[in-house]
Design a protein around this motif. Structure first.
Motif, short mmCIF file in Angstrom:
data_model
loop_
_atom_site.label_atom_id
_atom_site.label_comp_id
_atom_site.label_asym_id
_atom_site.label_seq_id
_atom_site.Cartn_x
_atom_site.Cartn_y
_atom_site.Cartn_z
N ILE A 268 -3.08 -8.34 -5.56
CA ILE A 268 -2.70 -8.14 -4.16
C ILE A 268 -3.85 -7.55 -3.37
CG2 ILE A 268 -1.12 -6.90 -2.62
CD1 ILE A 268 0.93 -6.97 -4.94
N SER A 269 -4.49 -6.52 -3.93
CA SER A 269 -5.65 -5.91 -3.29
C SER A 269 -6.46 -5.20 -4.37
CB SER A 269 -5.24 -4.92 -2.19
OG SER A 269 -4.51 -3.84 -2.73
N GLU A 270 -7.75 -5.02 -4.10
CA GLU A 270 -8.62 -4.42 -5.12
C GLU A 270 -9.81 -3.76 -4.45
OE1 GLU A 270 -10.57 -5.75 -9.42
OE2 GLU A 270 -9.93 -7.27 -7.97
N SER A 271 -10.21 -2.61 -5.00
CA SER A 271 -11.39 -1.91 -4.54
C SER A 271 -12.05 -1.26 -5.76
CB SER A 271 -11.03 -0.85 -3.50
OG SER A 271 -10.35 0.23 -4.11
N GLU A 272 -13.08 -0.43 -5.53
CA GLU A 272 -13.75 0.23 -6.64
C GLU A 272 -12.84 1.25 -7.33
OE1 GLU A 272 -17.34 1.98 -5.32
OE2 GLU A 272 -18.36 0.07 -4.95
N ASN B 211 0.83 -1.21 0.00
CA ASN B 211 0.00 0.00 0.00
C ASN B 211 0.86 1.26 0.00
OD1 ASN B 211 -2.52 1.45 0.15
ND2 ASN B 211 -2.01 1.88 2.28
N VAL B 212 1.84 1.30 0.89
CA VAL B 212 2.68 2.50 0.94
C VAL B 212 3.64 2.55 -0.25
CG1 VAL B 212 2.51 2.83 3.42
CG2 VAL B 212 4.30 1.36 2.52
N VAL B 213 4.07 1.39 -0.74
CA VAL B 213 4.91 1.37 -1.94
C VAL B 213 4.11 1.92 -3.12
CG1 VAL B 213 6.03 -0.12 -3.64
CG2 VAL B 213 6.44 -0.48 -1.21
N GLY B 214 2.84 1.46 -3.25
CA GLY B 214 2.00 1.97 -4.32
C GLY B 214 1.76 3.46 -4.21
N ASN B 215 1.58 3.95 -2.97
CA ASN B 215 1.40 5.38 -2.76
C ASN B 215 2.63 6.16 -3.20
OD1 ASN B 215 -1.16 5.05 -1.72
ND2 ASN B 215 -0.48 5.05 0.42
N CYS B 216 3.80 5.62 -2.90
CA CYS B 216 5.04 6.30 -3.27
C CYS B 216 5.22 6.34 -4.79
CB CYS B 216 6.23 5.62 -2.61
SG CYS B 216 7.82 6.39 -3.02
N LEU B 217 4.99 5.20 -5.45
CA LEU B 217 5.14 5.15 -6.90
C LEU B 217 4.14 6.09 -7.58
CD1 LEU B 217 5.59 1.29 -7.49
CD2 LEU B 217 7.36 3.05 -7.30
N THR B 218 2.92 6.13 -7.05
CA THR B 218 1.91 7.03 -7.61
C THR B 218 2.33 8.48 -7.43
OG1 THR B 218 0.13 5.46 -7.17
CG2 THR B 218 -0.50 7.77 -7.40
N ALA C 202 9.22 -9.03 -18.51
CA ALA C 202 9.26 -8.35 -17.21
C ALA C 202 8.18 -8.90 -16.30
CB ALA C 202 9.07 -6.85 -17.39
N CYS C 203 8.53 -9.06 -15.04
CA CYS C 203 7.58 -9.36 -13.98
C CYS C 203 7.55 -8.12 -13.09
CB CYS C 203 8.00 -10.59 -13.18
SG CYS C 203 6.86 -11.06 -11.86
N TYR C 204 6.36 -7.57 -12.85
CA TYR C 204 6.33 -6.29 -12.16
C TYR C 204 5.10 -6.13 -11.27
CZ TYR C 204 3.16 -5.11 -16.03
OH TYR C 204 2.13 -5.12 -16.94
N TYR C 205 5.28 -5.28 -10.26
CA TYR C 205 4.17 -4.84 -9.43
C TYR C 205 3.56 -3.61 -10.10
CZ TYR C 205 1.97 -1.81 -5.97
OH TYR C 205 1.12 -0.96 -5.32
N ALA C 206 2.25 -3.48 -10.05
CA ALA C 206 1.59 -2.31 -10.62
C ALA C 206 0.42 -1.87 -9.74
CB ALA C 206 1.10 -2.60 -12.04
N ARG C 207 0.16 -0.58 -9.79
CA ARG C 207 -1.03 -0.03 -9.15
C ARG C 207 -1.82 0.76 -10.18
NH1 ARG C 207 -1.61 3.13 -3.49
NH2 ARG C 207 -1.75 0.95 -2.86
#
Length: 304
Positions: A127-131, A32-39, A155-160
Motif C-alpha cells: 500500500i505504501s512504503e518508506s525507509e 495511514n491512520v488505521v496503521g497508526n491506531c493498530l500500532t 488469513a488475508c490481512y493488512y499489516a504495518r
C-alpha cells in the motif's frame, strides 16, 4: 483524518469482522491512520508488562493475567470485551539487536524456517512504503496438528511494519478482504483482530539484547471458544521458535536462505496449503510441530 477517527474506523472494521468473514479493504479506508491506531494499541498493551532482571512485572490495574512460563517465554492472557475469545501475549529476551530480529520478522523467505505454524506466506500488494515503514496486504496459511486432529486455516490481512523514532520496531496486523487474496476453496479463513502483532525494543538499555513481545487475538473459526483459546495461547511461543532460529543461524546464512525461499516457501504448486482441505492438507512428514497446541495442564483451568 485524526488518529482518533482512525481508531473509530478500526472499531467499525472489527464490528464488521465479528459478523462476517473479513473487512473489505477496497472500501473507504485511510490506511495511514488505521496503521497508526493498530500500532498504538500494540504499544499500549505491551507497556503494561515489563521484564526486569528476568522477572515479570505487571502494571497496577492491568487486565493481563499470568498464564505460564516455558523456555524463558512468559505467556499472559486477557479477557476481551463482547467475546469469549481471549487475547494472548508472550514476552521474552533475544540476544540480538532490534534491527537483526526485525529483518527476520519482515522476511517471508525465511518465516517457514522458524514459525512452525506457517506453511505459506506472501505479499499480496504494498500500500505504501518508506525507509521506516511498510503498509501491505498479505496472505498466510497456518497449520497445526495435535490431539488426534490437524487444523489448517488461512488469513488475508493488512499489516504495518514500522521502525519508531526511539529505536523500537512494531509489526501489527488485522484481517481484511482483497480481490487479489480471494478465499481458497476448502480452506476456512480465520479472523485476525487488532491487538495482534510484535513489538521489539532494547532490553534494559542494551543494544545487543531485545525485549520481544508477541500479541495474538484471533478467531480460528469453526471451533468452540474454549478450543480456540487453548490453541491460541500457544502462539506466543513463536518467540521461542524465533530465538532458536536466530541462535542457530548467522546473518549471512539467513540472507542466503531468504533468497532461496522467497518465492512461496514450501507452498509450490502442490504445497500443503494449496490442496484446499482443512483436515487432510498435511502431507506425511511435511510438518513438525514442536509446541503442543492443546496439551492440557493445570494452568489451562482459567480457560474453561
Amino acid at each position: 483524518m485524526s488518529s482518533g477517527s482512525g481508531c473509530n474506523q478500526v472499531a467499525d472494521m472489527e464490528a464488521q469482522l465479528r459478523t462476517k468473514l473479513t473487512y473489505d479493504s477496497q472500501g473507504n479506508v485511510d490506511w495511514n491512520v488505521v496503521g497508526n491506531c493498530l500500532t498504538s494499541r500494540i504499544i499500549e498493551e505491551a507497556s503494561q508488562v515489563k521484564l526486569e532482571d528476568g522477572k515479570l512485572q505487571l502494571e497496577e490495574g492491568s487486565e493481563w493475567k499470568y498464564s505460564f512460563k516455558e523456555n524463558n517465554v512468559f505467556v499472559l492472557e486477557k479477557k476481551q470485551r463482547d467475546t469469549p475469545l481471549k487475547g494472548f501475549m508472550g514476552c521474552g529476551v533475544i540476544g540480538l539487536p532490534v534491527n537483526e530480529i526485525a529483518k527476520v520478522l519482515d522476511d517471508f523467505g525465511t518465516v517457514f524456517l522458524w514459525d512452525k505454524f506457517t506453511m505459506d506466506a506472501k505479499y499480496i500488494r504494498v500500500i505504501s512504503e518508506s525507509e521506516t515503514h511498510k503498509d501491505f496486504i498479505a496472505y498466510r496459511c497456518f497449520v497445526a496438528t495435535r490431539c488426534f486432529f490437524k487444523v489448517t486455516r488461512d488469513a488475508c490481512y493488512y499489516a504495518r511494519s514500522k521502525f519508531l523514532d526511539d529505536g523500537r520496531y512494531v509489526l501489527t496486523s488485522m484481517s481484511v478482504a482483497d480481490p487479489k487474496c480471494p478465499p481458497v476453496p476448502g480452506l476456512t479463513r480465520m479472523k485476525i483482530f487488532s491487538g495482534t502483532g510484535w513489538l521489539l525494543e532494547p532490553y534494559e538499555g542494551s543494544r545487543d539484547q531485545t525485549m520481544v513481545t508477541y500479541m495474538g487475538h484471533s478467531d480460528l473459526v469453526g471451533f468452540p471458544p474454549i478450543v480456540i483459546n487453548l490453541g491460541m495461547k500457544r502462539f506466543p511461543m513463536n518467540i521461542y521458535l524465533l530465538r532458536r532460529f536466530l541462535e542457530h543461524s548467522t546473518s549471512n546464512s539467513r540472507q542466503r536462505l531468504s533468497s532461496e525461499g522467497t518465492t512461496l516457501g514450501v507452498n509450490q504448486e502442490q504445497g500443503p496449503c494449496s490442496s484446499g482441505d482443512d483436515e487432510t492438507s498435511l502431507k506425511d512428514g511435511a510438518y513438525e510441530d514442536p509446541i503442543p497446541l492443546c496439551s492440557f495442564t493445570a494452568t489451562d483451568a482459567s480457560l474453561l
